[in-house]
Design a protein around this motif. Sequence first.
Motif, short mmCIF file in Angstrom:
data_model
loop_
_atom_site.label_atom_id
_atom_site.label_comp_id
_atom_site.label_asym_id
_atom_site.label_seq_id
_atom_site.Cartn_x
_atom_site.Cartn_y
_atom_site.Cartn_z
N ALA A 164 0.82 -1.21 0.00
CA ALA A 164 0.00 0.00 0.00
C ALA A 164 0.86 1.26 0.00
CB ALA A 164 -0.93 -0.01 1.22
N ALA A 165 1.98 1.22 0.73
CA ALA A 165 2.86 2.39 0.78
C ALA A 165 3.44 2.70 -0.59
CB ALA A 165 3.99 2.14 1.79
N ALA A 169 2.82 6.14 -2.92
CA ALA A 169 3.88 7.01 -3.46
C ALA A 169 3.64 7.30 -4.93
CB ALA A 169 5.24 6.35 -3.26
N VAL A 170 3.00 6.38 -5.63
CA VAL A 170 2.69 6.58 -7.05
C VAL A 170 1.45 7.46 -7.21
CG1 VAL A 170 2.03 5.45 -9.21
CG2 VAL A 170 3.72 4.39 -7.71
N LEU A 171 0.39 7.14 -6.49
CA LEU A 171 -0.90 7.81 -6.68
C LEU A 171 -1.08 9.04 -5.81
CD1 LEU A 171 -3.13 4.61 -6.87
CD2 LEU A 171 -2.26 5.98 -8.76
N ARG A 172 -0.26 9.17 -4.75
CA ARG A 172 -0.27 10.33 -3.86
C ARG A 172 -1.60 10.54 -3.15
NH1 ARG A 172 3.63 15.16 -5.89
NH2 ARG A 172 5.47 13.88 -6.29
N SER A 173 -2.35 9.51 -2.95
CA SER A 173 -3.64 9.63 -2.26
C SER A 173 -3.96 8.32 -1.56
CB SER A 173 -4.75 9.97 -3.25
OG SER A 173 -6.03 9.85 -2.64
N ALA A 174 -4.09 8.37 -0.24
CA ALA A 174 -4.46 7.17 0.51
C ALA A 174 -5.88 6.74 0.17
CB ALA A 174 -4.34 7.44 2.00
N ALA A 175 -6.76 7.70 -0.07
CA ALA A 175 -8.15 7.37 -0.37
C ALA A 175 -8.25 6.57 -1.67
CB ALA A 175 -8.99 8.65 -0.47
N ILE A 176 -7.51 6.99 -2.68
CA ILE A 176 -7.55 6.28 -3.96
C ILE A 176 -6.97 4.88 -3.80
CG2 ILE A 176 -6.63 6.23 -6.31
CD1 ILE A 176 -6.78 9.26 -6.34
N VAL A 177 -5.84 4.78 -3.11
CA VAL A 177 -5.19 3.48 -2.93
C VAL A 177 -6.11 2.52 -2.19
CG1 VAL A 177 -3.31 2.30 -1.74
CG2 VAL A 177 -2.84 4.35 -3.09
N TRP A 232 4.97 -8.57 -5.49
CA TRP A 232 3.97 -7.51 -5.65
C TRP A 232 4.41 -6.26 -4.87
CZ3 TRP A 232 -0.55 -7.13 -8.48
CH2 TRP A 232 -1.04 -8.29 -9.08
N ALA A 233 4.83 -6.47 -3.63
CA ALA A 233 5.24 -5.34 -2.79
C ALA A 233 6.48 -4.65 -3.36
CB ALA A 233 5.51 -5.81 -1.36
N VAL A 234 7.47 -5.43 -3.81
CA VAL A 234 8.69 -4.84 -4.37
C VAL A 234 8.37 -4.05 -5.63
CG1 VAL A 234 10.87 -5.41 -5.52
CG2 VAL A 234 10.27 -6.52 -3.36
N ALA A 235 7.48 -4.57 -6.47
CA ALA A 235 7.11 -3.85 -7.69
C ALA A 235 6.45 -2.51 -7.35
CB ALA A 235 6.16 -4.71 -8.53
N ALA A 236 5.56 -2.52 -6.35
CA ALA A 236 4.90 -1.28 -5.95
C ALA A 236 5.90 -0.29 -5.36
CB ALA A 236 3.79 -1.58 -4.93
N LEU A 237 6.82 -0.79 -4.54
CA LEU A 237 7.83 0.08 -3.92
C LEU A 237 8.77 0.66 -4.96
CD1 LEU A 237 8.67 -2.04 -0.75
CD2 LEU A 237 7.42 0.12 -0.82
N ALA A 238 9.15 -0.13 -5.97
CA ALA A 238 10.01 0.37 -7.03
C ALA A 238 9.31 1.46 -7.84
CB ALA A 238 10.43 -0.78 -7.95
N ALA A 239 8.03 1.24 -8.12
CA ALA A 239 7.26 2.26 -8.83
C ALA A 239 7.15 3.53 -8.00
CB ALA A 239 5.87 1.72 -9.19
N GLY A 240 6.97 3.36 -6.69
CA GLY A 240 6.90 4.51 -5.80
C GLY A 240 8.21 5.28 -5.77
N TRP A 241 9.32 4.56 -5.76
CA TRP A 241 10.64 5.20 -5.76
C TRP A 241 10.83 6.03 -7.02
CZ3 TRP A 241 15.04 3.43 -8.83
CH2 TRP A 241 16.22 4.16 -8.57
#
Length: 249
Positions: A164-165, A169-177, A232-241
């Motif tokens: 989720a984190a 970082a990609v979408l910049r909105s907790a509500a959307i995530v 899945w988590a690593v992919a999301a974190l890499a996209a966030g970075w």
Amino acid sequence: MSAALPTVPVLHSEWLKIRSLRGTFGALIAVFVATAGIQALACAAVGQAEAGALGEDPLLGAFYGINFGQIAAFTFGASALAAEFHHGALRTTLTSVPNRTRFYLSKIAMVGALAFLVGQVTGLLTFVLGQAFMGRYALSLGDPGALRAVFGSGVYLTLMALFAAGLTAVLRSAAIVLSVLIPFVVMVPFIIGQAAGGAAEFLPDQAGQLVLRLESTGRLGPWSGLGVLALWAVAALAAGWLAVRRRDA
């Protein structure tokens, strides 16, 4: 990359941020309350009624509450990152920590460390408290798979928070995530599982929860399933970075 690794002062500042945000810190506490509390209530209500009252797999049933705790884990991970994108907070942060990679890794490290700590305590107490109400159907920590499931449940909650984190970082909105992730783990596995012949086995929650099962019947085992969730988590974190590095504050 070594020049951008987290430092103690930056990690300490990230801890102070999380502790001072009521919603974020409350979500972290809710991981424990929702998981262990609902598990205890469910076991107290139906635990001794009959064998299999919480499902055919008794070990998975011992962690029934994690289905609710993972929502709190999502909320914790998402809100911790989303706070940086409100009212120019990120610009203030980058003034203190100009290296964006160091900032991001420090944030993720603190989120992951807190989620892991709370997750391990949650996993142990969820199992112990729930089984206390199970009477003759109770499992013990010495039973096959029990310790693996206790440890794995904490890792599962940690990876869900990091997943989720990274998306936040990609979408910049907790509500959307949260509006995406909650239906994603509640409804999509059943839809895809019926339509695509078991493809749901590779979805985050379905794969990750294999570590809670007594036996695996599909293509993944307990640890390989947890590994799929980690991917899945690593992919999301890499996209966030990448998003944090390239976008304007």
